[in-house]
Design a protein around this motif. Structure first.
Motif, PDB file in Angstrom:
ATOM      1  N   LYS A 175       0.832  -1.210   0.000  1.00 37.17           N
ATOM      2  CA  LYS A 175       0.000   0.000   0.000  1.00 37.17           C
ATOM      3  C   LYS A 175       0.865   1.259   0.000  1.00 37.17           C
ATOM      4  O   LYS A 175       0.569   2.234  -0.682  1.00 37.17           O
ATOM      5  N   LEU A 210      -2.141   4.411   0.821  1.00 30.41           N
ATOM      6  CA  LEU A 210      -2.241   4.393   2.270  1.00 30.41           C
ATOM      7  C   LEU A 210      -2.826   5.720   2.752  1.00 30.41           C
ATOM      8  O   LEU A 210      -2.505   6.767   2.203  1.00 30.41           O
ATOM      9  N   ASP A 267      -4.782   4.184   8.160  1.00 30.77           N
ATOM     10  CA  ASP A 267      -4.202   2.899   7.753  1.00 30.77           C
ATOM     11  C   ASP A 267      -2.784   2.767   8.284  1.00 30.77           C
ATOM     12  O   ASP A 267      -2.361   1.688   8.730  1.00 30.77           O
ATOM     13  N   TYR A 268      -2.036   3.858   8.197  1.00 33.48           N
ATOM     14  CA  TYR A 268      -0.653   3.855   8.652  1.00 33.48           C
ATOM     15  C   TYR A 268      -0.574   3.477  10.134  1.00 33.48           C
ATOM     16  O   TYR A 268       0.245   2.635  10.535  1.00 33.48           O
TER      17      TYR A 268
END
Length: 292
Positions: free
Chosen positions: A134, A140, A144-145
């Protein structure tokens, strides 16, 4: 178990001249190890082996973290023969730590734990592949990170859930996830306050998600002026947003700890949260009320 005793136990198996001389060994995941050790101390099925399990978890996590250093360096400039040798030594160091983990558990007859931790490592590798894919494809977002980062930090520790009973078993997955999220947020806050901007830090992904087209181009440009990137971190209040998230996550973690059946354990775990509170700094009245 004191902090120094846990560190000394793990260090006994990590001191190796070749590794110390030629590789940058990551920091011991002390907070997570102390959290695991404290909770296992209150589990009848695990209390006998709590020291062993804390040590082998330290070894495996260190091995994984060293291998991650190799993965992160693979896409960077090679550094010639010196760089190649450094990466080779890190691979060997990671394998060495993993080998000690297998050896110690096998000697103790903990074959089921070897299987469970092996399964956890496989799942972690799957999450890492998804995460890096991603990231490489620029698909990303900021949440999400953090989510994938927390999964990677907490995944190994989830393999001990089966050793816990009752409310501990139900609370442990969320407790370790919240704790590792706090660790990640502190790490990102330190990055945000450094000169320039980390190429893949939370602040970069936040600006890519929320910024103007021009700002997104600047923050994604590896050759851009570090001062320009630093100004963007300030413009989008990256540090303030990270502090706000850390405040919220610490509050959630404290609520989980307050539900534990043991007041003694709750007090012990509260000490592990204090570094996060110090990193937040003076809190507004509303924040203090939320944490209470």
């Amino acid at each position: 178990m004191t902090r120094n005793h846990l560190t000394q136990m793990a260090q006994k198996y990590m001191d190796y001249d070749m590794i110390a001389l030629h590789t940058d060994v990551p920091e011991l995941p002390e907070g997570r190890i102390r959290l695991l050790h404290a909770v296992l101390s209150h589990q009848p099925s695990a209390v006998t082996h709590k020291d062993l399990l804390a040590v082998v978890t330290s070894l495996v996590q260190m091995g994984l973290d060293i291998h991650d250093q190799v993965d992160n360096e693979a896409g960077a400039s090679g550094g010639g023969i010196r760089g190649m040798r450094s990466r080779q030594l890190k691979v060997l160091a990671g394998d060495y730590f993993s080998g000690r983990f297998y050896n110690l558990l096998a000697q103790a007859g903990q074959i089921d734990m070897i299987r469970r931790m092996g399964d956890a490592i496989c799942e972690l590798n799957r999450v890492k592949v998804l995460f890096y894919s991603k990231m490489k494809q620029m698909k990303l977002n900021a949440e999400d990170y953090l989510r994938h980062g927390s999964e990677i930090k907490s995944g190994l520790f989830l393999s001990f859930t089966h050793l816990m009973s009752g409310l501990y078993e139900r609370l442990w997955p969320e407790m370790i996830e919240r704790f590792t999220r706090c660790e990640l947020l502190v790490q990102e806050l330190n990055r945000a306050e450094e000169h320039g901007a980390s190429p893949h830090g939370w602040g970069v992904w936040h600006i890519l998600q929320e910024g103007s087209e021009e700002d997104r181009r600047t923050i994604a440009d590896d050759g851009a002026d570090p001062n320009a990137k630093e100004l963007l971190m300030s413009k989008y209040s990256v540090a303030d947003k990270l502090v706000a998230q850390l405040l919220q996550t610490v509050g959630q973690l404290q609520q989980l700890i307050a539900r534990l059946p043991s007041d003694k354990l709750a007090k012990e775990l509260q000490l592990l949260i204090e570094p996060f509170l110090r990193r937040i700094g003076p809190m507004p009245a509303a924040g203090i009320k939320e944490l209470g």
